[in-house]
Design a protein around this motif. Structure first.
Motif, PDB file in Angstrom:
ATOM      1  N   THR A 145     -10.963  -6.603   3.340  1.00 24.93           N
ATOM      2  CA  THR A 145      -9.950  -7.504   3.892  1.00 24.93           C
ATOM      3  C   THR A 145      -9.657  -7.167   5.348  1.00 24.93           C
ATOM      4  O   THR A 145      -9.933  -6.057   5.815  1.00 24.93           O
ATOM      5  CB  THR A 145      -8.632  -7.363   3.112  1.00 24.93           C
ATOM      6  N   ARG A 146      -9.091  -8.147   6.043  1.00 15.33           N
ATOM      7  CA  ARG A 146      -8.632  -7.890   7.413  1.00 15.33           C
ATOM      8  C   ARG A 146      -7.633  -6.731   7.424  1.00 15.33           C
ATOM      9  O   ARG A 146      -7.713  -5.835   8.260  1.00 15.33           O
ATOM     10  CB  ARG A 146      -7.977  -9.153   7.972  1.00 15.33           C
ATOM     11  N   ASP A 147      -6.683  -6.757   6.490  1.00 17.77           N
ATOM     12  CA  ASP A 147      -5.649  -5.722   6.472  1.00 17.77           C
ATOM     13  C   ASP A 147      -6.244  -4.326   6.321  1.00 17.77           C
ATOM     14  O   ASP A 147      -5.715  -3.357   6.868  1.00 17.77           O
ATOM     15  CB  ASP A 147      -4.661  -5.978   5.326  1.00 17.77           C
ATOM     16  N   SER A 148      -7.354  -4.231   5.566  1.00 20.83           N
ATOM     17  CA  SER A 148      -7.955  -2.903   5.367  1.00 20.83           C
ATOM     18  C   SER A 148      -8.609  -2.406   6.645  1.00 20.83           C
ATOM     19  O   SER A 148      -8.804  -1.202   6.820  1.00 20.83           O
ATOM     20  CB  SER A 148      -8.980  -2.941   4.226  1.00 20.83           C
ATOM     21  N   MET A 149      -8.957  -3.317   7.552  1.00 21.26           N
ATOM     22  CA  MET A 149      -9.586  -2.909   8.808  1.00 21.26           C
ATOM     23  C   MET A 149      -8.548  -2.637   9.903  1.00 21.26           C
ATOM     24  O   MET A 149      -8.886  -2.164  10.984  1.00 21.26           O
ATOM     25  CB  MET A 149     -10.604  -3.970   9.252  1.00 21.26           C
ATOM     26  N   VAL A 150      -7.283  -2.982   9.629  1.00 16.79           N
ATOM     27  CA  VAL A 150      -6.182  -2.616  10.519  1.00 16.79           C
ATOM     28  C   VAL A 150      -5.487  -1.375   9.962  1.00 16.79           C
ATOM     29  O   VAL A 150      -4.850  -0.619  10.684  1.00 16.79           O
ATOM     30  CB  VAL A 150      -5.170  -3.778  10.659  1.00 16.79           C
ATOM     31  N   LEU A 203       0.836  -1.195   0.000  1.00 20.03           N
ATOM     32  CA  LEU A 203       0.000   0.000   0.000  1.00 20.03           C
ATOM     33  C   LEU A 203       0.874   1.249   0.000  1.00 20.03           C
ATOM     34  O   LEU A 203       1.648   1.476   0.927  1.00 20.03           O
ATOM     35  CB  LEU A 203      -0.903   0.010   1.241  1.00 20.03           C
ATOM     36  N   ASP A 204       0.757   2.041  -1.049  1.00 18.36           N
ATOM     37  CA  ASP A 204       1.515   3.282  -1.145  1.00 18.36           C
ATOM     38  C   ASP A 204       0.551   4.447  -0.916  1.00 18.36           C
ATOM     39  O   ASP A 204      -0.246   4.781  -1.794  1.00 18.36           O
ATOM     40  CB  ASP A 204       2.174   3.375  -2.529  1.00 18.36           C
ATOM     41  N   VAL A 205       0.613   5.027   0.272  1.00 12.89           N
ATOM     42  CA  VAL A 205      -0.278   6.146   0.591  1.00 12.89           C
ATOM     43  C   VAL A 205       0.361   7.436   0.091  1.00 12.89           C
ATOM     44  O   VAL A 205       1.505   7.742   0.429  1.00 12.89           O
ATOM     45  CB  VAL A 205      -0.534   6.230   2.115  1.00 12.89           C
ATOM     46  N   GLY A 206      -0.362   8.180  -0.729  1.00 17.81           N
ATOM     47  CA  GLY A 206       0.184   9.397  -1.325  1.00 17.81           C
ATOM     48  C   GLY A 206       0.522  10.448  -0.287  1.00 17.81           C
ATOM     49  O   GLY A 206      -0.077  10.502   0.791  1.00 17.81           O
ATOM     50  N   ASP A 207       1.495  11.303  -0.627  1.00 17.57           N
ATOM     51  CA  ASP A 207       1.923  12.349   0.301  1.00 17.57           C
ATOM     52  C   ASP A 207       0.816  13.349   0.602  1.00 17.57           C
ATOM     53  O   ASP A 207       0.873  14.052   1.608  1.00 17.57           O
ATOM     54  CB  ASP A 207       3.140  13.093  -0.277  1.00 17.57           C
ATOM     55  N   PRO A 260     -12.475   1.264   6.203  1.00 17.44           N
ATOM     56  CA  PRO A 260     -11.786   1.608   4.956  1.00 17.44           C
ATOM     57  C   PRO A 260     -12.718   2.330   3.997  1.00 17.44           C
ATOM     58  O   PRO A 260     -13.939   2.293   4.151  1.00 17.44           O
ATOM     59  CB  PRO A 260     -11.352   0.243   4.394  1.00 17.44           C
ATOM     60  N   GLN A 261     -12.133   2.980   2.997  1.00 16.65           N
ATOM     61  CA  GLN A 261     -12.939   3.651   1.985  1.00 16.65           C
ATOM     62  C   GLN A 261     -13.565   2.629   1.059  1.00 16.65           C
ATOM     63  O   GLN A 261     -12.963   1.605   0.727  1.00 16.65           O
ATOM     64  CB  GLN A 261     -12.063   4.598   1.168  1.00 16.65           C
ATOM     65  N   ARG A 262     -14.775   2.949   0.615  1.00 22.83           N
ATOM     66  CA  ARG A 262     -15.423   2.097  -0.375  1.00 22.83           C
ATOM     67  C   ARG A 262     -14.722   2.276  -1.724  1.00 22.83           C
ATOM     68  O   ARG A 262     -14.543   3.406  -2.189  1.00 22.83           O
ATOM     69  CB  ARG A 262     -16.896   2.491  -0.494  1.00 22.83           C
ATOM     70  N   PRO A 263     -14.315   1.170  -2.347  1.00 24.68           N
ATOM     71  CA  PRO A 263     -13.581   1.308  -3.607  1.00 24.68           C
ATOM     72  C   PRO A 263     -14.471   1.895  -4.699  1.00 24.68           C
ATOM     73  O   PRO A 263     -15.696   1.722  -4.682  1.00 24.68           O
ATOM     74  CB  PRO A 263     -13.202  -0.141  -3.964  1.00 24.68           C
ATOM     75  N   THR A 264     -13.845   2.593  -5.623  1.00 22.31           N
ATOM     76  CA  THR A 264     -14.612   3.123  -6.748  1.00 22.31           C
ATOM     77  C   THR A 264     -15.020   1.961  -7.653  1.00 22.31           C
ATOM     78  O   THR A 264     -14.369   0.905  -7.683  1.00 22.31           O
ATOM     79  CB  THR A 264     -13.777   4.129  -7.563  1.00 22.31           C
ATOM     80  N   GLY A 297      -3.772  -2.017   4.692  1.00 24.52           N
ATOM     81  CA  GLY A 297      -4.233  -2.202   3.322  1.00 24.52           C
ATOM     82  C   GLY A 297      -5.464  -1.355   3.074  1.00 24.52           C
ATOM     83  O   GLY A 297      -5.917  -0.618   3.951  1.00 24.52           O
ATOM     84  N   VAL A 298      -5.997  -1.466   1.882  1.00 27.23           N
ATOM     85  CA  VAL A 298      -7.283  -0.838   1.555  1.00 27.23           C
ATOM     86  C   VAL A 298      -8.197  -1.947   1.051  1.00 27.23           C
ATOM     87  O   VAL A 298      -7.752  -3.064   0.776  1.00 27.23           O
ATOM     88  CB  VAL A 298      -7.129   0.271   0.485  1.00 27.23           C
ATOM     89  N   ALA A 299      -9.476  -1.635   0.925  1.00 25.66           N
ATOM     90  CA  ALA A 299     -10.417  -2.628   0.404  1.00 25.66           C
ATOM     91  C   ALA A 299     -10.053  -2.973  -1.044  1.00 25.66           C
ATOM     92  O   ALA A 299      -9.486  -2.154  -1.770  1.00 25.66           O
ATOM     93  CB  ALA A 299     -11.837  -2.083   0.493  1.00 25.66           C
ATOM     94  N   LEU A 300     -10.362  -4.199  -1.429  1.00 24.07           N
ATOM     95  CA  LEU A 300     -10.007  -4.663  -2.773  1.00 24.07           C
ATOM     96  C   LEU A 300     -10.833  -3.949  -3.838  1.00 24.07           C
ATOM     97  O   LEU A 300     -11.986  -3.584  -3.607  1.00 24.07           O
ATOM     98  CB  LEU A 300     -10.268  -6.171  -2.881  1.00 24.07           C
TER      99      LEU A 300
END
Lengths: 217, 103
Positions: free
Chosen positions: A202-207, A160-164, A183-187, A210-213
């Motif tokens: 995903t679990r990771d998106s709730m920690v 996951l690369d979070v923008g600056d 997490p944000q709802r994916p487009t 990660g983000v939602a798939l």
């Protein structure tokens, strides 16, 4: 007599066995210590004999799919989302998820401007009442020590690369509040049903690592 | 009544404590600002030893600026923060002056 050896205490055993224990498994020092403490607490009446097993069963009955249900509902029902952010305990109960123990839950909403990442540097506090047991990496010294210093680097290792332009907020869960990231709802998911959305959470998106798939095109 | 409000600058008391407590050492002595109030909770410092944790203590989510906290060890953008749960007995009012959080 139980099959494991106790070190450090020599109280009499009443010939009981630990349910389900395999005789050919060599227990670690720490595992032996935990079992000894559990036995002592039960003997002294601090906990009921089956209380630990009941809690293990309860946590085992929860998994990230349960958290995903809550997230998908929040995505599809703005009123539910409002209730979830304002009073998480009541909102979880609506979906049949009581919290156990003294810990309460707080929900951190990710947006276009803010991304949350949860860690427990002191131990491994995690919203087990909803997500089940934490993954091993969450409990690792590496994650716990690095997430607070280099969260963006840690998230990149998770892909996951979070923008600056997005503010990263690391939350160190040191007290009795457990944090769930919304997490944000994916487009591209506008027409999807709640069940379809659940599969994207995903679990990771709730920690927060990660983000939602994204939906499969 | 909570002693601090959101936005207040607070300093984490830099006390050594050998018994159970929930204040991570990396924020002791550092200055942050109150991000949110998280309500009253039993005091884990007595709760851990079989007491009832009374009186309950206010819990705060305190924001620390990553750059202030870690200096050059942090190479992310300004604006990133670390939010930590801190009980009221570990907080004191900090001056509004910018001291880089290192005071």
């Amino acid at each position: 007599m139980s099959t494991h050896t106790h070190q450090g205490h020599d109280h009499a055993h009443d010939g009981h066995e630990h349910e389900g224990m395999l005789e050919d498994v060599e227990l670690s020092e720490r595992a032996r210590r935990v079992l000894a403490m559990e036995e002592l607490l039960a003997e002294k009446g601090v906990i009921g004999a089956s209380e630990v097993q009941r809690l293990i069963d309860f946590q085992g009955a929860r998994s990230p799919v349960d958290g995903a249900r809550v997230v998908a509902r929040a995505w599809t029902d703005p009123d539910y989302k409002r209730r979830l952010l304002a009073d998480p305990e009541a909102a979880l109960l609506e979906l049949g998820y009581p919290l156990v123990g003294s810990a309460k839950l707080a929900v951190l909403e990710n947006t276009d401007a803010v991304h949350h990442l949860v860690v427990c540097t002191l131990c491994s506090c995690y919203p087990t009442s909803l997500l089940g047991l934490p993954p091993d990496w969450y409990k690792s010294f590496a994650y716990r020590s690095r997430a607070v210093v280099d969260p963006r680097g840690v998230m990149r290792e998770f892909g996951l690369d979070v923008g600056d332009g997005v503010e990263v907020r690391v939350v160190d869960s040191t007290a009795d509040l457990r944090y769930l990231v919304l997490p944000q709802r994916p487009t591209g998911t506008e027409g999807m049903s709640e069940d379809e959305l659940i599969a994207l959470v995903t679990r990771d998106s709730m920690v927060g690592v990660g983000v939602a798939l994204a939906p499969v095109a | 009544m909570a002693r601090f409000q959101p936005g207040d600058r607070v300093k984490v008391i830099a006390a050594e404590m050998a018994t159970h407590h929930r204040t991570p050492s990396y924020i002791k002595g550092r200055v942050g600002r109150v991000h949110a109030l998280s309500g009253l909770w039993p005091n884990p410092e007595t709760l851990a030893y079989g007491a009832d944790g009374k009186p309950e203590r206010d819990l705060y989510l305190v924001a620390f600026d990553m750059k202030d906290l870690w200096g050059e060890r942090f190479d992310g953008p300004a604006g990133d923060v670390l939010l930590v749960d801190v009980y009221e007995q570990w907080l004191e009012a900090a001056e509004a002056s910018a001291d880089g959080g290192k005071a």
